[in-house]
Design a protein around this motif. Structure first.
Motif, PDB file in Angstrom:
ATOM      1  N   ILE A 209       8.719  -8.899  -5.782  1.00 56.85           N
ATOM      2  CA  ILE A 209       8.381  -9.866  -6.821  1.00 56.85           C
ATOM      3  C   ILE A 209       9.398  -9.741  -7.949  1.00 56.85           C
ATOM      4  O   ILE A 209      10.130  -8.746  -8.030  1.00 56.85           O
ATOM      5  N   ASP A 210       9.425 -10.743  -8.809  1.00 52.36           N
ATOM      6  CA  ASP A 210      10.351 -10.748  -9.938  1.00 52.36           C
ATOM      7  C   ASP A 210       9.541 -10.889 -11.226  1.00 52.36           C
ATOM      8  O   ASP A 210       8.952 -11.945 -11.482  1.00 52.36           O
ATOM      9  N   LEU A 211       9.489  -9.808 -12.005  1.00 50.96           N
ATOM     10  CA  LEU A 211       8.741  -9.799 -13.258  1.00 50.96           C
ATOM     11  C   LEU A 211       9.640  -9.389 -14.411  1.00 50.96           C
ATOM     12  O   LEU A 211      10.636  -8.681 -14.224  1.00 50.96           O
ATOM     13  N   ASP A 212       9.286  -9.845 -15.617  1.00 58.99           N
ATOM     14  CA  ASP A 212       9.893  -9.312 -16.834  1.00 58.99           C
ATOM     15  C   ASP A 212       9.180  -7.996 -17.138  1.00 58.99           C
ATOM     16  O   ASP A 212       8.174  -7.956 -17.842  1.00 58.99           O
ATOM     17  N   CYS A 213       9.703  -6.920 -16.575  1.00 56.84           N
ATOM     18  CA  CYS A 213       9.012  -5.634 -16.619  1.00 56.84           C
ATOM     19  C   CYS A 213       8.892  -5.068 -18.034  1.00 56.84           C
ATOM     20  O   CYS A 213       8.016  -4.233 -18.303  1.00 56.84           O
ATOM     21  N   ASP A 214       9.755  -5.511 -18.943  1.00 54.23           N
ATOM     22  CA  ASP A 214       9.677  -5.018 -20.323  1.00 54.23           C
ATOM     23  C   ASP A 214       8.381  -5.449 -20.994  1.00 54.23           C
ATOM     24  O   ASP A 214       7.951  -4.832 -21.980  1.00 54.23           O
ATOM     25  N   MET A 215       7.755  -6.521 -20.485  1.00 50.74           N
ATOM     26  CA  MET A 215       6.531  -7.035 -21.093  1.00 50.74           C
ATOM     27  C   MET A 215       5.262  -6.494 -20.426  1.00 50.74           C
ATOM     28  O   MET A 215       4.161  -6.776 -20.875  1.00 50.74           O
ATOM     29  N   LEU A 216       5.406  -5.717 -19.367  1.00 52.29           N
ATOM     30  CA  LEU A 216       4.231  -5.156 -18.703  1.00 52.29           C
ATOM     31  C   LEU A 216       3.568  -4.124 -19.611  1.00 52.29           C
ATOM     32  O   LEU A 216       4.199  -3.156 -20.028  1.00 52.29           O
TER      33      LEU A 216
ATOM     34  N   CYS B 184       7.500  -2.529  -7.082  1.00 49.25           N
ATOM     35  CA  CYS B 184       7.537  -3.765  -6.293  1.00 49.25           C
ATOM     36  C   CYS B 184       8.757  -4.592  -6.678  1.00 49.25           C
ATOM     37  O   CYS B 184       9.419  -5.185  -5.819  1.00 49.25           O
ATOM     38  N   CYS B 185       9.056  -4.630  -7.971  1.00 49.09           N
ATOM     39  CA  CYS B 185      10.243  -5.358  -8.444  1.00 49.09           C
ATOM     40  C   CYS B 185      11.525  -4.682  -7.964  1.00 49.09           C
ATOM     41  O   CYS B 185      12.485  -5.350  -7.590  1.00 49.09           O
ATOM     42  N   MET B 186      11.522  -3.369  -7.976  1.00 48.64           N
ATOM     43  CA  MET B 186      12.705  -2.621  -7.547  1.00 48.64           C
ATOM     44  C   MET B 186      13.067  -2.947  -6.094  1.00 48.64           C
ATOM     45  O   MET B 186      14.245  -3.079  -5.742  1.00 48.64           O
ATOM     46  N   TYR B 187      12.039  -3.108  -5.255  1.00 48.92           N
ATOM     47  CA  TYR B 187      12.283  -3.435  -3.850  1.00 48.92           C
ATOM     48  C   TYR B 187      12.552  -4.929  -3.640  1.00 48.92           C
ATOM     49  O   TYR B 187      12.863  -5.354  -2.532  1.00 48.92           O
ATOM     50  N   GLY B 188      12.405  -5.731  -4.684  1.00 44.15           N
ATOM     51  CA  GLY B 188      12.661  -7.159  -4.565  1.00 44.15           C
ATOM     52  C   GLY B 188      11.500  -7.958  -4.004  1.00 44.15           C
ATOM     53  O   GLY B 188      11.681  -9.089  -3.550  1.00 44.15           O
TER      54      GLY B 188
ATOM     55  N   ARG C 175       0.823  -1.212   0.000  1.00 42.66           N
ATOM     56  CA  ARG C 175       0.000   0.000   0.000  1.00 42.66           C
ATOM     57  C   ARG C 175       0.861   1.268   0.000  1.00 42.66           C
ATOM     58  O   ARG C 175       0.471   2.279  -0.592  1.00 42.66           O
ATOM     59  N   ALA C 176       2.020   1.204   0.655  1.00 43.56           N
ATOM     60  CA  ALA C 176       2.930   2.353   0.615  1.00 43.56           C
ATOM     61  C   ALA C 176       3.367   2.626  -0.821  1.00 43.56           C
ATOM     62  O   ALA C 176       3.408   3.780  -1.277  1.00 43.56           O
ATOM     63  N   ILE C 177       3.697   1.564  -1.531  1.00 46.16           N
ATOM     64  CA  ILE C 177       4.085   1.692  -2.941  1.00 46.16           C
ATOM     65  C   ILE C 177       2.927   2.233  -3.763  1.00 46.16           C
ATOM     66  O   ILE C 177       3.103   3.134  -4.603  1.00 46.16           O
ATOM     67  N   LYS C 178       1.736   1.711  -3.519  1.00 48.27           N
ATOM     68  CA  LYS C 178       0.553   2.132  -4.273  1.00 48.27           C
ATOM     69  C   LYS C 178       0.276   3.621  -4.086  1.00 48.27           C
ATOM     70  O   LYS C 178       0.080   4.352  -5.066  1.00 48.27           O
ATOM     71  N   TYR C 179       0.272   4.076  -2.846  1.00 51.44           N
ATOM     72  CA  TYR C 179      -0.025   5.478  -2.588  1.00 51.44           C
ATOM     73  C   TYR C 179       1.084   6.399  -3.095  1.00 51.44           C
ATOM     74  O   TYR C 179       0.817   7.508  -3.575  1.00 51.44           O
ATOM     75  N   SER C 180       2.330   5.941  -2.987  1.00 47.78           N
ATOM     76  CA  SER C 180       3.439   6.793  -3.429  1.00 47.78           C
ATOM     77  C   SER C 180       3.361   7.057  -4.931  1.00 47.78           C
ATOM     78  O   SER C 180       3.612   8.177  -5.394  1.00 47.78           O
ATOM     79  N   ILE C 181       2.986   6.035  -5.708  1.00 52.17           N
ATOM     80  CA  ILE C 181       2.864   6.207  -7.157  1.00 52.17           C
ATOM     81  C   ILE C 181       1.582   6.951  -7.503  1.00 52.17           C
ATOM     82  O   ILE C 181       1.565   7.835  -8.368  1.00 52.17           O
TER      83      ILE C 181
END
Length: 393
Positions: free
Chosen positions: A228-235, A222-226, A167-173
């Motif tokens: 989850i691990d996603l292939d962010c280029d495909m988002l 979320c990926c930056m903080y580690g 939620r901290a990540i969600k609100y910050s963005i």
């Protein structure tokens, strides 16, 4: 400050009805959390939560514009539905005690001060007294809103409930705020803090993120903080939708995370229409992609995709090598799969039994491969029959 400036006329009328009932029963009531924050930011709020220092049922029975309500006796919380279509969550002020990190808290009725303390961040730890018409701010939430800062209320906040990290990540963005105390994230995540919560709560937070306008940026953080691990280029690549379920499926496709994949398969939070396609995809992805990559003719594609739901098909749409095959199947192949009935075939060939099923498959195969719906007569039915008998001779 005009607290009601973010509400529409229907919402304001409902709050006036609640205020009247509270004054008559001499019960203190407060708009709590996100609505107060959003009013200060002057942005529309999705939800209205009202906290009362007493049993909500006492207030509910006095409401003049009440249509219906659902009441949860254990926590003395309720969702109220009004005649004008507005709904409000009316809850009793409460105190929460965490016996163990990640465990759901023990809840007991209390005051507005205790209820504010159980909130996640200072910017959400705000209340508006609807009777006395004043804002209550014990933890400097207004200053943090003005300074664009996300900050937990106390030092154990993230460890007690690690979903607050999401939620901290969600609100910050969402609001363009900085997370002041994100320095604690590394140690918590490194010590597997998310193992303290259920897969249901874990997946719920990710699903809620996928319903946000800036969901891609949130997942990347979320990926930056580690976490989850996603292939962010495909988002967000290839398919652009604003539907929450599609965004979530995009995250599933991009997952390189074994723990996330396990949670996606084993959780009971997602509805079956979404959960079942995800399970099939994660478990059978390699085999199905191999089959599709080796499917050269339309009928081969049809056999793999036949019976798949919309969400199953969408999951394969992000594979650049398969994207055209999904498009071909949905836009072309499905329009040319009509077959005549078994009874009509029997009348044309004067045969019965297994051969009728083989002919139906042969007709389907021809229609799909050639993308044409043929008008079958005795003559061309005989050609199909000859091919089948020759094949099985």
């Amino acid at each position: 400050m005009d607290m009601y400036r973010i509400f529409n006329e229907g919402q304001i009328n409902v709050l006036k009805d609640i205020k009247r009932a509270c004054k008559e029963k001499k019960i203190k009531a407060y708009i709590i959390g996100g609505a107060v924050r959003d009013s200060i930011l002057n942005v529309k709020s999705k939800d209205i939560d009202v906290c009362v220092e007493g049993d909500p049922l006492i207030i509910i029975k006095e409401l003049k514009s009440l249509k219906d309500y659902v009441y949860y006796e254990k926590f003395q919380t309720s969702t109220i539905y009004f005649n004008n279509g507005v709904s409000v969550d009316l809850i009793r002020c409460r105190k929460e005690t965490y016996l163990k990190d990640g465990m759901l808290p023990i809840v007991e009725p209390s005051s507005i001060k205790d209820d504010i303390y159980r909130r996640d961040f200072t910017v959400n730890a705000l209340a508006y007294d609807i009777v006395d018409e004043r804002i209550i701010d014990f933890y400097g939430g207004i200053d943090d809103i003005n300074n664009k800062v996300i900050k937990s209320i106390h030092k154990n906040s993230y460890s007690e409930d690690c979903t607050r990290i999401f939620r901290a990540i969600k609100y910050s963005i969402r609001y363009g705020f900085e997370i002041e105390d994100d320095f604690v994230f590394n140690s918590l995540i490194g010590n597997n803090i998310f193992n303290t919560i259920s897969f249901e709560r874990y997946i719920k937070e990710l699903y809620l993120i996928c319903g946000e306008d800036k969901w891609i940026q949130m997942l990347k953080k979320c990926c930056m903080y580690g976490i989850i691990d996603l292939d962010c280029d495909m988002l967000g690549d290839s398919i652009q939708f604003s539907e929450q379920n599609i965004n979530f499926l995009n995250m599933v496709y991009c997952s390189r995370d074994k723990i996330l994949n396990r949670a996606l398969v084993e959780n009971s939070f997602l509805k079956k229409e979404l959960l079942n396609p995800i399970r099939k995809f994660i478990v059978g992805r390699k085999e199905l992609e191999h089959k599709l990559l080796n499917s050269k003719r339309n009928y081969d594609i049809y056999k793999v995709f036949n019976g798949m739901t919309k969400y199953e098909l969408v999951l394969f749409s992000w594979n650049k090598e398969l994207k055209y095959k999904v498009y071909n199947y949905t836009k072309n192949i499905l329009n040319f799969k009509t077959v005549i009935s078994g009874k009509e075939i029997k009348n044309l060939i004067e045969r019965d039994g297994k051969i009728v099923g083989l002919i139906k498959e042969g007709i389907l195969k021809r229609n799909v491969n050639m993308l044409m719906n043929f008008d079958y007569s005795t003559k061309n039915m005989g050609e199909i029959l000859y091919d089948i008998e020759h094949k099985y001779r």
